[in-house]
Design a protein around this motif. Sequence first.
Motif, PDB file in Angstrom:
ATOM      1  N   THR A 351      46.625  20.409  16.644  1.00  0.00           N
ATOM      2  CA  THR A 351      45.971  19.941  17.861  1.00  0.00           C
ATOM      3  C   THR A 351      46.022  18.416  17.992  1.00  0.00           C
ATOM      4  O   THR A 351      45.899  17.683  17.029  1.00  0.00           O
ATOM      5  N   LYS A 352      46.213  17.966  19.231  1.00  0.00           N
ATOM      6  CA  LYS A 352      46.136  16.544  19.565  1.00  0.00           C
ATOM      7  C   LYS A 352      45.453  16.436  20.920  1.00  0.00           C
ATOM      8  O   LYS A 352      45.669  17.269  21.796  1.00  0.00           O
ATOM      9  N   PRO A 353      44.608  15.410  21.136  1.00  0.00           N
ATOM     10  CA  PRO A 353      43.877  15.293  22.396  1.00  0.00           C
ATOM     11  C   PRO A 353      44.773  15.219  23.624  1.00  0.00           C
ATOM     12  O   PRO A 353      44.346  15.484  24.728  1.00  0.00           O
ATOM     13  N   THR A 354      46.046  14.868  23.452  1.00  0.00           N
ATOM     14  CA  THR A 354      46.926  14.686  24.605  1.00  0.00           C
ATOM     15  C   THR A 354      47.773  15.915  24.922  1.00  0.00           C
ATOM     16  O   THR A 354      48.595  15.876  25.832  1.00  0.00           O
ATOM     17  N   PHE A 355      47.591  17.001  24.188  1.00  0.00           N
ATOM     18  CA  PHE A 355      48.500  18.141  24.341  1.00  0.00           C
ATOM     19  C   PHE A 355      48.448  18.788  25.726  1.00  0.00           C
ATOM     20  O   PHE A 355      49.452  18.980  26.360  1.00  0.00           O
ATOM     21  N   ARG A 356      47.259  19.187  26.151  1.00  0.00           N
ATOM     22  CA  ARG A 356      47.154  19.910  27.422  1.00  0.00           C
ATOM     23  C   ARG A 356      45.896  19.512  28.155  1.00  0.00           C
ATOM     24  O   ARG A 356      44.904  19.138  27.556  1.00  0.00           O
ATOM     25  N   GLN A 416      49.407  12.563  10.187  1.00  0.00           N
ATOM     26  CA  GLN A 416      49.524  11.375   9.367  1.00  0.00           C
ATOM     27  C   GLN A 416      48.208  10.604   9.394  1.00  0.00           C
ATOM     28  O   GLN A 416      47.858   9.927   8.444  1.00  0.00           O
ATOM     29  N   THR A 417      47.489  10.707  10.487  1.00  0.00           N
ATOM     30  CA  THR A 417      46.150  10.116  10.588  1.00  0.00           C
ATOM     31  C   THR A 417      45.241  11.125  11.274  1.00  0.00           C
ATOM     32  O   THR A 417      45.683  11.905  12.111  1.00  0.00           O
ATOM     33  N   TRP A 418      43.979  11.083  10.895  1.00  0.00           N
ATOM     34  CA  TRP A 418      42.994  11.982  11.505  1.00  0.00           C
ATOM     35  C   TRP A 418      41.787  11.127  11.872  1.00  0.00           C
ATOM     36  O   TRP A 418      41.092  10.606  11.003  1.00  0.00           O
ATOM     37  N   HIS A 419      41.560  10.962  13.173  1.00  0.00           N
ATOM     38  CA  HIS A 419      40.513  10.063  13.655  1.00  0.00           C
ATOM     39  C   HIS A 419      39.188  10.816  13.741  1.00  0.00           C
ATOM     40  O   HIS A 419      38.801  11.300  14.805  1.00  0.00           O
ATOM     41  N   HIS A 420      38.522  10.884  12.613  1.00  0.00           N
ATOM     42  CA  HIS A 420      37.305  11.687  12.522  1.00  0.00           C
ATOM     43  C   HIS A 420      36.233  11.227  13.499  1.00  0.00           C
ATOM     44  O   HIS A 420      35.648  12.030  14.240  1.00  0.00           O
ATOM     45  N   GLU A 421      35.957   9.933  13.519  1.00  0.00           N
ATOM     46  CA  GLU A 421      34.870   9.425  14.360  1.00  0.00           C
ATOM     47  C   GLU A 421      35.163   9.633  15.840  1.00  0.00           C
ATOM     48  O   GLU A 421      34.264   9.982  16.621  1.00  0.00           O
ATOM     49  N   GLU A 422      36.400   9.414  16.252  1.00  0.00           N
ATOM     50  CA  GLU A 422      36.764   9.623  17.661  1.00  0.00           C
ATOM     51  C   GLU A 422      36.629  11.093  18.041  1.00  0.00           C
ATOM     52  O   GLU A 422      36.129  11.440  19.117  1.00  0.00           O
ATOM     53  N   LYS A 425      32.985  12.025  18.459  1.00  0.00           N
ATOM     54  CA  LYS A 425      32.419  11.567  19.733  1.00  0.00           C
ATOM     55  C   LYS A 425      32.771  12.540  20.858  1.00  0.00           C
ATOM     56  O   LYS A 425      31.949  12.835  21.722  1.00  0.00           O
ATOM     57  N   ARG A 426      34.015  13.035  20.831  1.00  0.00           N
ATOM     58  CA  ARG A 426      34.428  14.006  21.849  1.00  0.00           C
ATOM     59  C   ARG A 426      33.632  15.299  21.722  1.00  0.00           C
ATOM     60  O   ARG A 426      33.258  15.918  22.718  1.00  0.00           O
ATOM     61  N   ALA A 427      33.389  15.695  20.469  1.00  0.00           N
ATOM     62  CA  ALA A 427      32.632  16.932  20.241  1.00  0.00           C
ATOM     63  C   ALA A 427      31.193  16.791  20.709  1.00  0.00           C
ATOM     64  O   ALA A 427      30.612  17.720  21.285  1.00  0.00           O
ATOM     65  N   LEU A 428      30.610  15.619  20.488  1.00  0.00           N
ATOM     66  CA  LEU A 428      29.207  15.413  20.859  1.00  0.00           C
ATOM     67  C   LEU A 428      28.997  15.460  22.373  1.00  0.00           C
ATOM     68  O   LEU A 428      27.894  15.761  22.840  1.00  0.00           O
ATOM     69  N   LYS A 429      30.063  15.174  23.130  1.00  0.00           N
ATOM     70  CA  LYS A 429      29.951  15.255  24.591  1.00  0.00           C
ATOM     71  C   LYS A 429      29.688  16.685  25.060  1.00  0.00           C
ATOM     72  O   LYS A 429      29.131  16.905  26.131  1.00  0.00           O
ATOM     73  N   LEU A 430      30.111  17.644  24.226  1.00  0.00           N
ATOM     74  CA  LEU A 430      29.880  19.047  24.586  1.00  0.00           C
ATOM     75  C   LEU A 430      28.410  19.431  24.495  1.00  0.00           C
ATOM     76  O   LEU A 430      27.978  20.395  25.121  1.00  0.00           O
TER      77      LEU A 430
END
Length: 443
Positions: A351-356, A416-422, A425-430
Motif C-alpha cells: 500500500t501507498k497513499p498515492t495508489f488510488r 524502503q521507508t515507512w512513515h509511521h507518524e504520517e 495522522k491519516r488514521a486518526l482522521k478516521l
Amino acid sequence: MQDAINWDHKQKRAKSNNEKNCEDLINQLPNGIPGAILSKLPINEAAKTSILSRKWRYMWTFYSGTLEFDGSPVMKDMKKDLKRVRGRHLQMAMETMFDAERQTYINWTNELLSSLKSPTLQGLKFWFHVGKGYNVDKWVQFAIQKKVQKLELYFGQAFEYVLPLQMFKLAGFNSLRVLRLRSVAVTKEMLEYLLCCCPLLETLSLISSEVPETMKVIDQSLKLKCLELVKCWNPASLEIFAENLVSFKYFGPCLDIKFKSVPRLEEATFRGALETFVRLSFLPQIKMLKLDITENAPEEIYWLHQLPDLNNLKHLELVVCIDDDSTLSDCVLLLKAMPSLWRFTLKMQNTKPTFRTERKLTVESEYSIKELELVGFCGAGCEVELAMFLVQSSVELQKITIDTRLPTEPKLKHFQTWHHEENRKRALKLQEKILPGVEFVCL
C-alpha cells in the motif's frame, strides 16, 4: 580510625555470613527443585548457576529443558553483510570468515551436547545453515537418545538431508510430541512411521520439504492436533482421517485433499490455489480462518464465488494487496459467506497513499463484526474507503484498531521507508467519522 577499621571488618564478616547463609539455603533445596529451576532457563543462564556453590558447579550438566541452536550472533550479522557486499574478492573473503565462524559454532555445539548428562530433554532445535558435507545424523541420534518431546530441524536450503528412518526404528522414538522440519526430505515410509510409531505426536510441520506424492494421515488413535504443509515439494494428493485434528495449514499449489473424518477441526490457514481451498469439506465447521490471497491472480479470485456459507466462523484474518482494484469486492464477497463473524483482521501489503482515490461502495448488507483490526494501514484512498465501508456495515461494531507501525510484509522492496507518524495522522482522521460508542485504537 580504629572504629572505622572495626566497622569495615564487621561489614566484611556480615557479608561473608550472608553469602554463607545464602549458599546453605541453596544447597538445602529439596531434590528435584534445582533441576526444575534449571529446566526453565536458557542453557547459557543455567550454566551460570555453577558459581552459586560447589554443589551447583556441575548441576547445569543435568539440564533437561529446551536447547536451541540457531547460529551465533556473529554468524547472523555476517549473513546480513554477505547479502550487501559488492565485489567478488571481498565476497570470497567474507564467505571464508563466515565458514570459520560457523565451524567454531558447530564445535561449541558439540562440546555442549557432550557435556549433558540428563537422560531426557524437553526440546532440541537445530535451525541454521550447517554447510555441505557435515554429518548431522549424530545430532538427530542425540535427540532420539535424549527422548526429546519437541524436535525442530533446518540445516540450510542447500543441505540435502533425508530424515533417517532406520535410526528412528532402532532406538524407538515414542516421546515425540512436536516435529517441525524445514528443507528436510520425508519419505513415505518415514511418514508412516511417524504416524504409527510416535503415539504422542500432536504437531507435524513440514516447510519447504520433499514429501511423498501421495500422503495419507489415517489412524483413529492418532493424537495429531496440528498439521502444516508449507511450500512442500511433490505432493499431489492428501488424505486425512484424524479425529483429534484441530488446526490445518496449507501453503502451495492445487492439491487433491480429502478430509474423511476431522470432527474437531476448527482452525485453518491457507495460501495458494483457491480452487483447492473452496473445496475443503471441513470449511463449514471452522471457527478461525487465516487466508492469504496476495499471490492469487484476479481470475483466480473467482473461486471465492464457490465458497460455501461459513456459519460457524468467528474470526477471519485476511492478507491482501490493498492496491488491487478487486480488493474491496473480494472482502465483501468473503464477508457475505460469514454471517456469524465477530472479529475481522485485515493485513495489508503493497500500500501507498498515492495508489488510488476513493471509489464509493454502497452498503447492501449488515455484518455482525464486533472487532475490526487493520494492520499495515498507511492512509491510501482505498484503505480509507474499505475502513469506512466496514464501519458502516458492521452494526454491532464495538472496537476498531488501526495499526500503522509497520506494513504486513516489511521486507518487501516497496518499503524502503515507512512513515509511521504520517500514516498515524491519516488514521486518526478516521476517528472523527466513527460513532462515539465504538472504541478507537490507533497504534
